[in-house]
Design an enzyme around this catalytic site. Structure first.
Site, short mmCIF file in Angstrom:
data_model
loop_
_atom_site.label_atom_id
_atom_site.label_comp_id
_atom_site.label_asym_id
_atom_site.label_seq_id
_atom_site.Cartn_x
_atom_site.Cartn_y
_atom_site.Cartn_z
N TYR A 247 2.53 7.81 4.14
CA TYR A 247 1.86 6.95 2.46
C TYR A 247 0.60 8.09 2.23
O TYR A 247 0.43 8.05 0.90
CB TYR A 247 1.14 5.46 3.93
CG TYR A 247 -0.05 5.18 2.79
CD1 TYR A 247 0.95 4.69 1.59
CD2 TYR A 247 -1.11 4.48 3.20
CE1 TYR A 247 -0.44 4.02 0.75
CE2 TYR A 247 -1.90 4.77 2.78
CZ TYR A 247 -1.86 4.12 1.23
OH TYR A 247 -3.16 3.13 0.51
N ASN B 23 -7.96 6.73 1.31
CA ASN B 23 -8.59 7.67 2.87
C ASN B 23 -7.44 8.03 3.68
O ASN B 23 -8.31 8.86 4.80
CB ASN B 23 -9.51 6.75 3.59
CG ASN B 23 -9.05 5.51 4.19
OD1 ASN B 23 -8.47 6.16 5.82
ND2 ASN B 23 -8.95 4.35 3.63
N ILE C 160 3.51 1.61 -2.73
CA ILE C 160 3.42 0.97 -1.14
C ILE C 160 1.74 1.43 -0.46
O ILE C 160 2.05 2.69 -0.98
CB ILE C 160 4.50 1.83 -0.81
CG1 ILE C 160 5.71 1.36 -0.78
CG2 ILE C 160 4.34 1.83 0.32
CD1 ILE C 160 6.67 0.23 -0.98
N ASP D 35 3.66 -5.64 -12.38
CA ASP D 35 3.63 -5.26 -10.72
C ASP D 35 5.69 -5.73 -10.92
O ASP D 35 5.76 -5.93 -11.95
CB ASP D 35 2.76 -6.85 -9.77
CG ASP D 35 2.82 -5.88 -8.72
OD1 ASP D 35 2.11 -5.87 -8.22
OD2 ASP D 35 4.29 -6.18 -7.81
N ASP E 238 9.27 -2.15 -12.02
CA ASP E 238 9.29 -1.22 -10.76
C ASP E 238 9.13 0.06 -11.57
O ASP E 238 9.44 0.85 -12.76
CB ASP E 238 10.88 -0.89 -10.90
CG ASP E 238 11.05 -0.32 -9.68
OD1 ASP E 238 10.58 0.15 -9.41
OD2 ASP E 238 12.10 -0.48 -9.15
N ARG F 294 -14.50 0.60 12.09
CA ARG F 294 -14.19 1.25 11.35
C ARG F 294 -14.42 1.31 9.70
O ARG F 294 -14.96 2.29 9.15
CB ARG F 294 -12.91 1.52 11.56
CG ARG F 294 -12.23 2.27 10.69
CD ARG F 294 -10.50 3.16 10.48
NE ARG F 294 -10.73 4.20 9.69
CZ ARG F 294 -9.78 2.68 8.41
NH1 ARG F 294 -9.55 1.66 8.31
NH2 ARG F 294 -9.26 3.39 7.49
P1 NAI Z 1 -0.89 -4.36 -1.60
O1 NAI Z 1 -0.26 -4.01 -1.48
O2 NAI Z 1 -1.17 -5.40 -1.95
O3 NAI Z 1 -0.13 -4.08 -3.89
C1 NAI Z 1 0.96 -2.68 -3.93
C2 NAI Z 1 1.44 -3.85 -5.30
O4 NAI Z 1 1.96 -2.76 -6.08
C3 NAI Z 1 2.10 -4.59 -4.83
O5 NAI Z 1 1.78 -5.95 -5.37
C4 NAI Z 1 3.58 -4.53 -4.60
O6 NAI Z 1 4.39 -5.44 -5.47
C5 NAI Z 1 3.12 -3.65 -6.65
N1 NAI Z 1 4.54 -2.33 -6.18
C6 NAI Z 1 4.67 -1.97 -4.48
N2 NAI Z 1 5.83 -1.09 -5.67
C7 NAI Z 1 6.00 -1.54 -6.38
C8 NAI Z 1 6.90 -0.66 -7.55
N3 NAI Z 1 8.29 -0.39 -6.92
N4 NAI Z 1 6.91 -1.23 -8.70
C9 NAI Z 1 5.77 -1.83 -8.89
N5 NAI Z 1 4.98 -2.50 -8.58
C10 NAI Z 1 5.16 -2.17 -6.85
O7 NAI Z 1 -1.85 -2.86 -1.99
P2 NAI Z 1 -3.40 -3.03 -1.68
O8 NAI Z 1 -4.27 -3.31 -1.09
O9 NAI Z 1 -3.71 -4.21 -3.24
O10 NAI Z 1 -3.73 -1.47 -2.67
C11 NAI Z 1 -3.91 -1.61 -4.72
C12 NAI Z 1 -3.76 -0.52 -4.34
O11 NAI Z 1 -4.73 0.55 -3.78
C13 NAI Z 1 -2.17 0.98 -3.70
O12 NAI Z 1 -2.29 2.18 -4.72
C14 NAI Z 1 -3.36 1.68 -2.47
O13 NAI Z 1 -2.54 2.05 -1.63
C15 NAI Z 1 -4.52 1.74 -2.58
N6 NAI Z 1 -5.53 1.42 -1.24
C16 NAI Z 1 -5.77 0.21 -1.18
C17 NAI Z 1 -6.97 0.55 -0.64
C18 NAI Z 1 -7.72 -1.24 0.49
O14 NAI Z 1 -8.33 -1.15 1.03
N7 NAI Z 1 -6.96 -2.08 0.11
C19 NAI Z 1 -7.33 1.18 0.21
C20 NAI Z 1 -6.94 2.70 -0.50
C21 NAI Z 1 -6.10 2.77 -0.80
C1 15L Z 2 -5.08 2.12 2.55
O1 15L Z 2 -4.70 3.11 2.16
C2 15L Z 2 -4.35 0.43 2.90
O2 15L Z 2 -3.98 0.52 1.32
C3 15L Z 2 -5.23 -0.24 3.20
O3 15L Z 2 -4.36 -1.27 3.41
C4 15L Z 2 -6.45 -0.28 4.16
O4 15L Z 2 -5.36 -0.58 5.58
C5 15L Z 2 -7.75 1.03 4.43
O5 15L Z 2 -6.26 1.79 3.53
C6 15L Z 2 -7.52 1.33 5.41
O6 15L Z 2 -8.22 2.34 5.15
O7 15L Z 2 -8.79 0.54 5.39
#
Ligand code: NAI
Ligand code: 15L
Length: 265
Positions: free
Chosen positions: A134, A110, A72, A32, A49, A172
């Site tokens: 996004y 989604n 992001i 990360d 990064d 939702r």
């Molecule tokens: P989050 O925002 O909590 O985690 C993303 C991580 O990526 C963070 O720890 C951040 O520091 C890291 N990051 C951001 N920019 C970076 C960079 N330039 N270089 C290296 N690391 C970087 O998001 P979450 O909820 O953990 O989601 C994980 C993945 O799943 C994301 O790609 C998100 O778009 C995708 N996702 C998540 C959903 C969910 O319900 N949690 C739903 C749909 C998609």
């Molecule tokens: C996403 O893509 C986001 O990363 C997560 O934070 C939630 O908001 C999820 O979708 C959602 O649609 O519930």
């Protein structure tokens, strides 16, 4: 697998699945841009990064599989999205191309289809309808992965995650929720499949009110077991229902459809 790479390991989803990845690989390389905390004996921690091409090449070297969560994860300024989700993804695929093409699970979203209404049912053939920058960046990721598959045979699972969290926190999410356990089972199916290809997979549990059809990927043998319905009573007791014409009740992407373009300042 000998070595599995987890990007985004310090994020919400990364922290939830990280302790369980030892079931898939001898060594888990967690990465990360943010602090990665305590490192377990079976782990290697690499701060990186994603927008730094040389660092990503080193990160990917020696890995047999990648769960790519880094980037992001909500609507933001384009300059932030572009570094992590556009340049970062290109760097990841170029590194994979140079380093033996480890299979990739790409955390799509989604929000690639967020402008469909909640009374529409989709399969993988539905045209993209992103609900913000996004979502557009995730469409780019899916297209990039597809191109690397067609041109070089790079295999990727394009997992359009709904809402992967401990439990649904709004109405939702009774449709979009995916449990951590179902996600972990999906990871197993993706990396164990003899042939993966580059399929779109809807990342959703077996919710009674889900909108998405995974029959095109039944060959993976993924059978989600959880169902958000068990949280309905708890939600109804604690949360008023949104008005039927509110974006949360109308669109699959919910409130993301209402986000403005976050201007650069
Ligand atoms: P989050 O925002 O909590 O985690 C993303 C991580 O990526 C963070 O720890 C951040 O520091 C890291 N990051 C951001 N920019 C970076 C960079 N330039 N270089 C290296 N690391 C970087 O998001 P979450 O909820 O953990 O989601 C994980 C993945 O799943 C994301 O790609 C998100 O778009 C995708 N996702 C998540 C959903 C969910 O319900 N949690 C739903 C749909 C998609
Ligand atoms: C996403 O893509 C986001 O990363 C997560 O934070 C939630 O908001 C999820 O979708 C959602 O649609 O519930």
């Amino acid at each position: 697998m000998k070595r599995l790479l987890l990007t985004g390991a310090a994020g919400g989803l990364g922290r939830a699945i990280r302790p369980h990845l030892a079931r898939f690989a001898e060594t888990v390389r967690v990465s990360d841009i943010a602090d990665l905390g305590a490192v377990a004996p079976h782990e290697e921690a690499v701060r990186c990064d994603l927008s730094d091409a040389a660092a990503v090449r080193d990160l990917v070297a020696g890995c047999d599989g990648i769960v790519h969560l880094g980037g992001i994860s909500v609507e933001d300024k384009f300059s932030k999205i572009v570094g992590a989700n556009i340049v970062g993804l290109y760097n990841l695929y170029e590194a994979a191309r140079a380093e033996g093409q480890p299979r990739i699970l790409f955390a799509s979203s989604n929000h690639t289809i967020g402008f469909y209404r909640q009374d529409e049912h989709l399969d993988a053939a539905a045209p993209l309808r992103p609900d913000g920058l996004y979502g557009v960046s995730k469409c780019f990721g899916e297209a990039l992965a597809r191109m690397y598959f067609e041109k070089f045979g790079q295999e990727t699972a394009l997992v359009r995650i709904g809402s992967c969290m401990e439990k649904p926190t709004n109405y939702r999410m009774l449709s979009t929720w995916m449990s951590y356990e179902d996600f972990l089972a999906l990871i197993g199916c993706i990396f164990r499949a003899p042939r993966l290809g580059c399929p779109v997979i809807w990342g959703v549990s077996d919710n009674d009110t889900r909108w998405w059809d995974n029959s095109a990927v039944s060959y993976l043998g993924w059978r989600p077991r959880d169902n958000a319905e068990r949280f309905r009573a708890e939600l109804e007791a604690s949360l008023p229902r949104p008005a039927p014409d509110a974006p949360m009740a109308l669109y699959q992407g919910g409130q993301f459809t209402q986000d403005p373009i976050f201007e650069e300042k």
